[in-house]
Design a protein around this motif. Structure first.
Motif, PDB file in Angstrom:
ATOM      1  N   SER A 140      11.169  -3.303   0.483  1.00  0.00           N
ATOM      2  CA  SER A 140      10.485  -4.166   1.444  1.00  0.00           C
ATOM      3  C   SER A 140       9.273  -3.453   2.040  1.00  0.00           C
ATOM      4  O   SER A 140       8.192  -4.038   2.173  1.00  0.00           O
ATOM      5  CB  SER A 140      11.452  -4.576   2.561  1.00  0.00           C
ATOM      6  OG  SER A 140      10.808  -5.409   3.509  1.00  0.00           O
ATOM      7  N   LEU A 141       9.428  -2.181   2.374  1.00  0.00           N
ATOM      8  CA  LEU A 141       8.328  -1.408   2.943  1.00  0.00           C
ATOM      9  C   LEU A 141       7.186  -1.284   1.932  1.00  0.00           C
ATOM     10  O   LEU A 141       6.001  -1.432   2.287  1.00  0.00           O
ATOM     11  CB  LEU A 141       8.834  -0.029   3.346  1.00  0.00           C
ATOM     12  CG  LEU A 141       7.847   0.899   4.053  1.00  0.00           C
ATOM     13  CD1 LEU A 141       7.316   0.260   5.332  1.00  0.00           C
ATOM     14  CD2 LEU A 141       8.510   2.225   4.376  1.00  0.00           C
ATOM     15  N   LEU A 144       5.292  -4.524   1.772  1.00  0.00           N
ATOM     16  CA  LEU A 144       4.418  -4.678   2.933  1.00  0.00           C
ATOM     17  C   LEU A 144       3.133  -3.879   2.736  1.00  0.00           C
ATOM     18  O   LEU A 144       2.024  -4.385   3.003  1.00  0.00           O
ATOM     19  CB  LEU A 144       5.136  -4.222   4.202  1.00  0.00           C
ATOM     20  CG  LEU A 144       6.238  -5.144   4.736  1.00  0.00           C
ATOM     21  CD1 LEU A 144       7.048  -4.428   5.811  1.00  0.00           C
ATOM     22  CD2 LEU A 144       5.639  -6.431   5.303  1.00  0.00           C
ATOM     23  N   LEU A 145       3.263  -2.652   2.269  1.00  0.00           N
ATOM     24  CA  LEU A 145       2.082  -1.825   2.023  1.00  0.00           C
ATOM     25  C   LEU A 145       1.207  -2.435   0.933  1.00  0.00           C
ATOM     26  O   LEU A 145      -0.022  -2.456   1.040  1.00  0.00           O
ATOM     27  CB  LEU A 145       2.509  -0.411   1.635  1.00  0.00           C
ATOM     28  CG  LEU A 145       3.253   0.387   2.706  1.00  0.00           C
ATOM     29  CD1 LEU A 145       3.786   1.702   2.129  1.00  0.00           C
ATOM     30  CD2 LEU A 145       2.363   0.656   3.912  1.00  0.00           C
ATOM     31  N   VAL A 149      -0.647  -4.320   4.544  1.00  0.00           N
ATOM     32  CA  VAL A 149      -0.248  -3.972   5.909  1.00  0.00           C
ATOM     33  C   VAL A 149      -0.430  -2.467   6.122  1.00  0.00           C
ATOM     34  O   VAL A 149      -0.065  -1.662   5.262  1.00  0.00           O
ATOM     35  CB  VAL A 149       1.226  -4.359   6.177  1.00  0.00           C
ATOM     36  CG1 VAL A 149       1.652  -3.939   7.579  1.00  0.00           C
ATOM     37  CG2 VAL A 149       1.409  -5.862   5.996  1.00  0.00           C
ATOM     38  N   ARG A 151       0.211   1.277   7.284  1.00  0.00           N
ATOM     39  CA  ARG A 151       1.496   1.976   7.215  1.00  0.00           C
ATOM     40  C   ARG A 151       2.232   1.964   8.552  1.00  0.00           C
ATOM     41  O   ARG A 151       3.443   1.722   8.596  1.00  0.00           O
ATOM     42  CB  ARG A 151       1.280   3.411   6.757  1.00  0.00           C
ATOM     43  CG  ARG A 151       2.565   4.170   6.460  1.00  0.00           C
ATOM     44  CD  ARG A 151       2.311   5.649   6.335  1.00  0.00           C
ATOM     45  NE  ARG A 151       1.842   6.204   7.597  1.00  0.00           N
ATOM     46  CZ  ARG A 151       1.391   7.447   7.740  1.00  0.00           C
ATOM     47  NH1 ARG A 151       1.328   8.242   6.701  1.00  0.00           N
ATOM     48  NH2 ARG A 151       0.994   7.886   8.915  1.00  0.00           N
ATOM     49  N   ALA A 154       3.711  -1.439   9.143  1.00  0.00           N
ATOM     50  CA  ALA A 154       4.809  -1.691   8.195  1.00  0.00           C
ATOM     51  C   ALA A 154       6.063  -0.938   8.628  1.00  0.00           C
ATOM     52  O   ALA A 154       7.176  -1.492   8.601  1.00  0.00           O
ATOM     53  CB  ALA A 154       4.387  -1.276   6.790  1.00  0.00           C
ATOM     54  N   GLU A 155       5.887   0.306   9.040  1.00  0.00           N
ATOM     55  CA  GLU A 155       7.038   1.078   9.508  1.00  0.00           C
ATOM     56  C   GLU A 155       7.612   0.492  10.796  1.00  0.00           C
ATOM     57  O   GLU A 155       8.840   0.471  10.977  1.00  0.00           O
ATOM     58  CB  GLU A 155       6.626   2.536   9.719  1.00  0.00           C
ATOM     59  CG  GLU A 155       6.311   3.275   8.423  1.00  0.00           C
ATOM     60  CD  GLU A 155       5.956   4.730   8.670  1.00  0.00           C
ATOM     61  OE1 GLU A 155       5.973   5.168   9.839  1.00  0.00           O
ATOM     62  OE2 GLU A 155       5.679   5.437   7.689  1.00  0.00           O
ATOM     63  N   PRO A 175       8.018  -9.155   3.833  1.00  0.00           N
ATOM     64  CA  PRO A 175       6.732  -9.198   3.129  1.00  0.00           C
ATOM     65  C   PRO A 175       6.273 -10.619   2.815  1.00  0.00           C
ATOM     66  O   PRO A 175       5.080 -10.933   2.928  1.00  0.00           O
ATOM     67  CB  PRO A 175       7.002  -8.410   1.842  1.00  0.00           C
ATOM     68  CG  PRO A 175       8.129  -7.504   2.195  1.00  0.00           C
ATOM     69  CD  PRO A 175       8.991  -8.299   3.144  1.00  0.00           C
ATOM     70  N   ALA A 219       0.623  -7.252  11.932  1.00  0.00           N
ATOM     71  CA  ALA A 219       0.667  -6.773  10.556  1.00  0.00           C
ATOM     72  C   ALA A 219      -0.076  -7.726   9.626  1.00  0.00           C
ATOM     73  O   ALA A 219      -0.875  -7.303   8.781  1.00  0.00           O
ATOM     74  CB  ALA A 219       2.123  -6.614  10.100  1.00  0.00           C
TER      75      ALA A 219
END
Length: 245
Positions: A140-141, A144-145, A149, A151, A154-155, A175, A219
């Motif tokens: 998922s992270l 997002l990146l 988005v 960092r 996203a975090e 996302p 984001a």
């Protein structure tokens, strides 16, 4: 003559046996022959040495063999295959130091991917040691990146989702929520569009828990701005005439 040398090489024989035992389903006779032809005795021995050193350090043998197989399948030179396996082993060691040496191979691989992308170690350490669905969180992270988005945002989204005990499905939908907001509000819509759309999306994704509407909106807005900037034509350099000298 070269083929005879390869057949007699213990490194090639052992690497071939390892491919059969631990490699993917297609790692049969053809894969062993391809390794023998492509790496040669010297680089097969060096690659095997790197793999075995990683295994002694607790790294999953299968991941290291897969990396070598990937290099051969892509037609990389023996030197590059060796370097790729060596680098990957170092990345896995680093990942193991963050999420724990007993982590599953898929978790270790995703941690290495995240570290390569600059994700903070403290976040990975917390998630890797506390969440059984750690690989899904990293997926998922990464998405997002990939959506643009930043960092930090996203975090923050992931931290919020974990703190509020979002289940795996809800985390994986974040996302898509960002992309939906970009489609809805990223084409010259007023500022209020972002907050209103994020409230609606949060209610849809996680109706029974608090949702990071503000962070979600930030984001999506930042990702939209970055994507717009990336698509914009480059500015032409200003030409300054300084006269003749």
């Amino acid at each position: 003559m070269a083929r005879a040398v390869l057949r007699r090489s213990p490194a090639v024989v052992l690497l071939g046996a390892m491919l059969l035992a631990f490699g993917p389903p297609l790692a049969g006779q053809d894969a062993r022959a391809r390794f023998s032809r492509h790496l040669g005795a010297v680089y097969a021995a060096r690659t095997l040495s790197v793999i075995e050193a990683g295994v002694r350090d607790g790294l999953p043998r299968g991941l290291l063999i897969d990396k070598a197989m990937e290099g051969v399948a892509k037609g990389m030179s023996p030197e590059v295959v060796l370097a790729a396996v060596d680098t990957f082993a170092a990345e896995l060691r680093d990942a193991a130091s963050v999420i724990g040496p007993s982590a599953a191979p898929i978790a270790l691989e995703k941690a290495a991917d995240a570290l390569r992308r600059g994700v903070r170690r403290e976040l990975l350490m917390r998630l890797g040691r506390e969440r059984a669905d750690f690989p899904l969180l990293v997926v998922s992270l990464e998405e997002l990146l990939d959506a643009g988005v930043e960092r930090d945002l996203a975090e923050d989204l992931l931290r919020y989702a974990v703190a509020e005990e979002f289940d795996s499905d809800a985390v994986l939908r974040l996302p898509a929520s960002v992309k939906l907001l970009i489609r809805e509000c990223g084409d010259g819509q007023p500022e209020s569009c972002w907050s209103q759309a994020s409230i609606r999306e949060c209610a849809r994704v996680m109706p029974t828990r608090p949702c990071p509407t503000r962070t979600l909106a930030e984001a999506a807005r930042s990702a939209a701005a970055r994507l717009l900037l990336a698509r914009s034509p480059p500015l032409r350099g200003l030409r300054i005439s300084g006269g003749s000298h």
